[in-house]
Motif scaffolding. Sequence first.
Motif, PDB file in Angstrom:
ATOM      1  N   TYR A 193       8.742   4.967   4.378  1.00  0.00           N
ATOM      2  CA  TYR A 193       9.059   4.109   3.239  1.00  0.00           C
ATOM      3  C   TYR A 193       8.696   4.798   1.921  1.00  0.00           C
ATOM      4  CZ  TYR A 193       9.244   0.639   6.956  1.00  0.00           C
ATOM      5  OH  TYR A 193       9.544  -0.040   8.103  1.00  0.00           O
ATOM      6  N   GLU A 194       9.639   4.786   0.985  1.00  0.00           N
ATOM      7  CA  GLU A 194       9.436   5.505  -0.272  1.00  0.00           C
ATOM      8  C   GLU A 194       8.310   4.910  -1.107  1.00  0.00           C
ATOM      9  OE1 GLU A 194      12.188   7.513  -3.768  1.00  0.00           O
ATOM     10  OE2 GLU A 194      13.085   6.251  -2.221  1.00  0.00           O
ATOM     11  N   ASP A 195       8.071   3.607  -1.000  1.00  0.00           N
ATOM     12  CA  ASP A 195       7.051   2.959  -1.818  1.00  0.00           C
ATOM     13  C   ASP A 195       5.677   2.920  -1.137  1.00  0.00           C
ATOM     14  OD1 ASP A 195       7.760   1.208   0.165  1.00  0.00           O
ATOM     15  OD2 ASP A 195       7.796  -0.569  -1.124  1.00  0.00           O
ATOM     16  N   MET A 196       5.554   3.535   0.039  1.00  0.00           N
ATOM     17  CA  MET A 196       4.293   3.453   0.774  1.00  0.00           C
ATOM     18  C   MET A 196       3.161   4.201   0.066  1.00  0.00           C
ATOM     19  SD  MET A 196       2.720   2.139   3.311  1.00  0.00           S
ATOM     20  CE  MET A 196       3.889   1.623   4.570  1.00  0.00           C
ATOM     21  N   LYS A 197       3.462   5.337  -0.533  1.00  0.00           N
ATOM     22  CA  LYS A 197       2.430   6.100  -1.237  1.00  0.00           C
ATOM     23  C   LYS A 197       1.821   5.263  -2.360  1.00  0.00           C
ATOM     24  CE  LYS A 197       1.943   9.997  -4.413  1.00  0.00           C
ATOM     25  NZ  LYS A 197       2.603  11.150  -5.053  1.00  0.00           N
ATOM     26  N   GLU A 198       2.653   4.659  -3.181  1.00  0.00           N
ATOM     27  CA  GLU A 198       2.163   3.849  -4.296  1.00  0.00           C
ATOM     28  C   GLU A 198       1.364   2.652  -3.786  1.00  0.00           C
ATOM     29  OE1 GLU A 198       3.888   1.168  -8.034  1.00  0.00           O
ATOM     30  OE2 GLU A 198       5.255   2.353  -6.794  1.00  0.00           O
ATOM     31  N   TYR A 199       1.848   2.032  -2.712  1.00  0.00           N
ATOM     32  CA  TYR A 199       1.168   0.856  -2.165  1.00  0.00           C
ATOM     33  C   TYR A 199      -0.216   1.235  -1.616  1.00  0.00           C
ATOM     34  CZ  TYR A 199       0.312  -3.413   0.466  1.00  0.00           C
ATOM     35  OH  TYR A 199      -0.244  -4.573   0.952  1.00  0.00           O
ATOM     36  N   LEU A 200      -0.284   2.325  -0.869  1.00  0.00           N
ATOM     37  CA  LEU A 200      -1.557   2.763  -0.301  1.00  0.00           C
ATOM     38  C   LEU A 200      -2.560   3.109  -1.398  1.00  0.00           C
ATOM     39  CD1 LEU A 200      -0.395   5.000   2.677  1.00  0.00           C
ATOM     40  CD2 LEU A 200      -1.692   2.874   2.860  1.00  0.00           C
ATOM     41  N   ASN A 201      -2.091   3.798  -2.423  1.00  0.00           N
ATOM     42  CA  ASN A 201      -2.996   4.177  -3.512  1.00  0.00           C
ATOM     43  C   ASN A 201      -3.518   2.960  -4.278  1.00  0.00           C
ATOM     44  OD1 ASN A 201      -3.398   7.014  -3.489  1.00  0.00           O
ATOM     45  ND2 ASN A 201      -1.333   7.351  -4.279  1.00  0.00           N
ATOM     46  N   SER A 202      -2.650   2.013  -4.574  1.00  0.00           N
ATOM     47  CA  SER A 202      -3.026   0.896  -5.437  1.00  0.00           C
ATOM     48  C   SER A 202      -3.688  -0.256  -4.692  1.00  0.00           C
ATOM     49  CB  SER A 202      -1.802   0.373  -6.197  1.00  0.00           C
ATOM     50  OG  SER A 202      -0.828  -0.128  -5.294  1.00  0.00           O
ATOM     51  N   LYS A 203      -3.235  -0.553  -3.481  1.00  0.00           N
ATOM     52  CA  LYS A 203      -3.693  -1.751  -2.775  1.00  0.00           C
ATOM     53  C   LYS A 203      -4.718  -1.465  -1.679  1.00  0.00           C
ATOM     54  CE  LYS A 203      -0.950  -4.561  -5.020  1.00  0.00           C
ATOM     55  NZ  LYS A 203      -1.505  -5.570  -5.965  1.00  0.00           N
ATOM     56  N   ILE A 204      -4.724  -0.249  -1.180  1.00  0.00           N
ATOM     57  CA  ILE A 204      -5.619   0.064  -0.061  1.00  0.00           C
ATOM     58  C   ILE A 204      -6.747   0.988  -0.511  1.00  0.00           C
ATOM     59  CG2 ILE A 204      -5.775   0.926   2.299  1.00  0.00           C
ATOM     60  CD1 ILE A 204      -3.923  -1.478   2.049  1.00  0.00           C
ATOM     61  N   LYS A 205      -6.387   2.170  -1.002  1.00  0.00           N
ATOM     62  CA  LYS A 205      -7.396   3.164  -1.366  1.00  0.00           C
ATOM     63  C   LYS A 205      -8.007   2.928  -2.755  1.00  0.00           C
ATOM     64  CE  LYS A 205      -7.978   6.592   0.801  1.00  0.00           C
ATOM     65  NZ  LYS A 205      -8.957   6.951   1.842  1.00  0.00           N
ATOM     66  N   LEU A 206      -7.322   2.152  -3.572  1.00  0.00           N
ATOM     67  CA  LEU A 206      -7.801   1.798  -4.927  1.00  0.00           C
ATOM     68  C   LEU A 206      -8.065   3.050  -5.765  1.00  0.00           C
ATOM     69  CD1 LEU A 206     -10.323  -1.020  -3.867  1.00  0.00           C
ATOM     70  CD2 LEU A 206      -7.848  -1.177  -4.191  1.00  0.00           C
ATOM     71  N   ARG A 207      -7.080   3.959  -5.780  1.00  0.00           N
ATOM     72  CA  ARG A 207      -7.282   5.239  -6.447  1.00  0.00           C
ATOM     73  C   ARG A 207      -6.061   5.615  -7.277  1.00  0.00           C
ATOM     74  NH1 ARG A 207      -6.642   9.448  -1.261  1.00  0.00           N
ATOM     75  NH2 ARG A 207      -4.374   9.564  -1.378  1.00  0.00           N
ATOM     76  N   GLU A 208      -6.117   6.791  -7.895  1.00  0.00           N
ATOM     77  CA  GLU A 208      -5.066   7.238  -8.799  1.00  0.00           C
ATOM     78  C   GLU A 208      -3.723   7.384  -8.060  1.00  0.00           C
ATOM     79  OE1 GLU A 208      -8.977   9.388  -9.914  1.00  0.00           O
ATOM     80  OE2 GLU A 208      -7.861   8.924  -8.087  1.00  0.00           O
ATOM     81  N   GLY A 209      -2.664   6.988  -8.761  1.00  0.00           N
ATOM     82  CA  GLY A 209      -1.348   6.916  -8.137  1.00  0.00           C
ATOM     83  C   GLY A 209      -0.707   8.249  -7.810  1.00  0.00           C
ATOM     84  N   PHE A 210      -1.145   9.340  -8.432  1.00  0.00           N
ATOM     85  CA  PHE A 210      -0.503  10.640  -8.203  1.00  0.00           C
ATOM     86  C   PHE A 210      -0.945  11.265  -6.882  1.00  0.00           C
ATOM     87  CE2 PHE A 210      -4.494  11.901 -10.182  1.00  0.00           C
ATOM     88  CZ  PHE A 210      -4.870  13.000  -9.439  1.00  0.00           C
ATOM     89  N   ARG A 211      -2.015  10.761  -6.291  1.00  0.00           N
ATOM     90  CA  ARG A 211      -2.623  11.457  -5.158  1.00  0.00           C
ATOM     91  C   ARG A 211      -1.784  11.321  -3.884  1.00  0.00           C
ATOM     92  NH1 ARG A 211      -8.870   9.826  -5.556  1.00  0.00           N
ATOM     93  NH2 ARG A 211      -8.894  10.846  -3.513  1.00  0.00           N
ATOM     94  N   PRO A 212      -1.578  12.445  -3.193  1.00  0.00           N
ATOM     95  CA  PRO A 212      -0.693  12.451  -2.016  1.00  0.00           C
ATOM     96  C   PRO A 212      -1.412  12.004  -0.747  1.00  0.00           C
ATOM     97  CG  PRO A 212      -1.505  14.657  -2.434  1.00  0.00           C
ATOM     98  CD  PRO A 212      -2.063  13.786  -3.541  1.00  0.00           C
TER      99      PRO A 212
END
Length: 582
Positions: free
Chosen positions: A430-449
Amino acid sequence: MYILGISAFYHDSSACLLKNGHVVCAIEEERLTRKKHDNSFPKKSIEFCLNQEQILISQVDLIVYYEKPFLKFDRILTTIKRNIPFGFNFFKDSINTWVKSKLWIPQTIKNELNYNGEIIFCEHHESHASGAFYTSSFNEAAIVTIDGVGEKATITIARGQDNRVEMIKEQHYPNSFGLLYSAFTQYCGFKVNSGEYKLMGLSPYGKPIFKDLILSQLVTISDDAVLTLNMKYFSFENGKSTINEHFCKLFGMPVRQEQEPFTQFYFDIANSIQSISDDYLVTLATYAKKIVDSDNLCLSGGVALNCKSNGFLLQKKIFKNIWIQPSPGDGGTSIGAAYVGWYHYFKKERVLISDNLQNQVYLGSSYSDKQIVEILEKNQIVYQKVTRQDLVKRAAFNLSNKKIIGWFQGKMEFGPRALGNRSILASPLYEDMKEYLNSKIKLREGFRPFAPVILEEKVGDWFDTDINSKCMLFTFNSSKKQIIPSCIHEDNSARVQTISKEDNALFYELIAEFEKITQTPILINTSFNVRGEPIVESPFDALYCFFSTEIDTLILGNFIIEKEYNKALPTLFKTKRNYEKD
């Protein structure tokens, strides 16, 4: 025979227990204290190791400390003297710590552990080099260590042969590639000794337009890999900051503040120093090959965590084989120190070990079904116990339906990477999974892979490599970004983990089941924690992270906990944990 290796008092304190030359357990203090990069004396880690093996401290034959404090203190005094009067504040701030504790390590060990046995010391880079060589499957190798600074050494080349590691070349403080990279870490708004991997992750968004300026003004590098910093631009010798106003004036921009958005300038800065890192590692490895004349290379030190540079080096094919200790930073030096005791002090015959994750990584704590059930019942958590087959099928089905899973199994990993036992898992489709994981799960900066984990035998179908990369220490390019967009970075690279049945059978079965459903033998695998938190150690830690994030499903051993059936937050997990941001 038991040997205890200890790393402490700088960052990432840890302990390792060797039994007859084999690592039986190793753990970082941060996992038990819940304080990221904990640098305190690793008393909890040592207690864990002793309890794991069911022995008393009196049964330990030797304790090995990972560096020589008096040598380090001598370097600090020399630095202060060289910078008088500007070094006075640094002297004032640090002298109390040294006089009270850091100079008296033997007494600290005896007092903290009630230990009356033998204690020896090895040099910092000897610990790094030994940890790299003796965990490898090589009988001989060149060994390169790169970090900030040990006692005095910042970059070393050693030769590993049978049961001996011999230092050949050293570069000394303040000329340090690790400190140079940390300077740019600070400049881009990240925390030194913590955020260097973020700088690496930021680099693909930029171009190396400042590379020539850095090489002409900040650092010179010779063909034989001698690195010299222009100290006009750095202030780490005064203990206040890594860089100064001259550094900022050179680039025409101030230090980025954490709350400020990234601009293209900082992307280009990150890319420029990363490009220099890539080139320098190749130069250093080429020189090491020349003077050691081996087909095998071992890498260690904090800079060896730069998987992008490691991947670049791998492409150059300077060495036939490259091994990087799974925990190459200071946390892993407790393993190296223990091996120094076994091979250098007791002069034992070399026994080669395999690179199986069971031997190399899964060295920490584990919890029984009984222990897991106790905490679930105590907190009135709705759960279901299932068979192994049902566990794999349920987990794979949930992942294919875009659910996020907290995955807690077996022995905890040693080192900075979660490799399938303390992991957060998600679908890469899913293309939006990276943004979701960073913002909702890991609570970290959005650029991080995020890193992909792939079935070992399928890696060549998805990435431009056919080698095993068990510990996420190399990056490889992929042409499959359209299929797995959320685990391929901006430059079409990924920090790949390959997994085999021998390494972790349950994790392998899960990915294979996911492939049956999606035709994709890959999952996103990220560490089970939020920003600033150490990787979870216990079922309690896992439950807390589960209830404080948007993770959908938690799997503790054979027990499945679904968020939708646990709407009422248990009292024990209502207390807010505040982690210092890394």
